[in-house]
Design a protein around this motif. Structure first.
Motif, PDB file in Angstrom:
ATOM      1  N   THR A  17      29.889  30.476  41.909  1.00  0.00           N
ATOM      2  CA  THR A  17      30.449  31.814  42.050  1.00  0.00           C
ATOM      3  C   THR A  17      30.725  32.126  43.510  1.00  0.00           C
ATOM      4  O   THR A  17      31.793  32.626  43.855  1.00  0.00           O
ATOM      5  N   CYS A  21      34.979  32.857  44.516  1.00  0.00           N
ATOM      6  CA  CYS A  21      35.548  34.197  44.375  1.00  0.00           C
ATOM      7  C   CYS A  21      36.148  34.684  45.687  1.00  0.00           C
ATOM      8  O   CYS A  21      35.555  34.556  46.735  1.00  0.00           O
ATOM      9  N   VAL A  24      37.280  41.292  44.932  1.00  0.00           N
ATOM     10  CA  VAL A  24      36.264  42.074  44.237  1.00  0.00           C
ATOM     11  C   VAL A  24      36.382  41.856  42.733  1.00  0.00           C
ATOM     12  O   VAL A  24      35.378  41.734  42.030  1.00  0.00           O
ATOM     13  N   LYS A  25      37.607  41.772  42.247  1.00  0.00           N
ATOM     14  CA  LYS A  25      37.824  41.515  40.826  1.00  0.00           C
ATOM     15  C   LYS A  25      37.265  40.148  40.443  1.00  0.00           C
ATOM     16  O   LYS A  25      36.632  39.989  39.398  1.00  0.00           O
ATOM     17  N   VAL A  27      34.809  38.591  41.919  1.00  0.00           N
ATOM     18  CA  VAL A  27      33.355  38.674  41.968  1.00  0.00           C
ATOM     19  C   VAL A  27      32.828  39.233  40.656  1.00  0.00           C
ATOM     20  O   VAL A  27      31.863  38.718  40.092  1.00  0.00           O
ATOM     21  N   GLY A  28      33.476  40.272  40.146  1.00  0.00           N
ATOM     22  CA  GLY A  28      33.054  40.861  38.869  1.00  0.00           C
ATOM     23  C   GLY A  28      33.121  39.860  37.734  1.00  0.00           C
ATOM     24  O   GLY A  28      32.201  39.763  36.921  1.00  0.00           O
ATOM     25  N   ARG A  29      34.192  39.106  37.679  1.00  0.00           N
ATOM     26  CA  ARG A  29      34.332  38.082  36.633  1.00  0.00           C
ATOM     27  C   ARG A  29      33.268  36.997  36.786  1.00  0.00           C
ATOM     28  O   ARG A  29      32.700  36.532  35.801  1.00  0.00           O
ATOM     29  N   ASP A  30      33.021  36.599  38.022  1.00  0.00           N
ATOM     30  CA  ASP A  30      32.033  35.551  38.265  1.00  0.00           C
ATOM     31  C   ASP A  30      30.631  36.014  37.878  1.00  0.00           C
ATOM     32  O   ASP A  30      29.875  35.265  37.265  1.00  0.00           O
ATOM     33  N   ILE A  31      30.288  37.243  38.214  1.00  0.00           N
ATOM     34  CA  ILE A  31      28.970  37.770  37.862  1.00  0.00           C
ATOM     35  C   ILE A  31      28.836  37.858  36.342  1.00  0.00           C
ATOM     36  O   ILE A  31      27.790  37.526  35.782  1.00  0.00           O
ATOM     37  N   GLN A  32      29.906  38.264  35.681  1.00  0.00           N
ATOM     38  CA  GLN A  32      29.876  38.337  34.222  1.00  0.00           C
ATOM     39  C   GLN A  32      29.666  36.948  33.618  1.00  0.00           C
ATOM     40  O   GLN A  32      28.899  36.782  32.676  1.00  0.00           O
TER      41      GLN A  32
END
Length: 43
Positions: A17, A21, A24-25, A27-32
């Protein structure tokens, strides 16, 4: 044993991740995806 495997899986996912990344978008996908991988490993 399971905790060690889960920790290893999450650590690897975080490393991927962090290197993949750029926004910011992203990062959100990676965290999910990390959360989903952890959830899949538990079940």
């Amino acid at each position: 044993m399971i905790q060690r495997l889960l920790l290893l899986l999450i650590s690897g996912a975080i490393a991927l991740t962090a290197s993949g990344c750029n926004t910011v978008k992203g990062v959100g996908r990676d965290i999910q995806s990390v959360g989903q991988a952890g959830s899949d490993a538990i079940h």
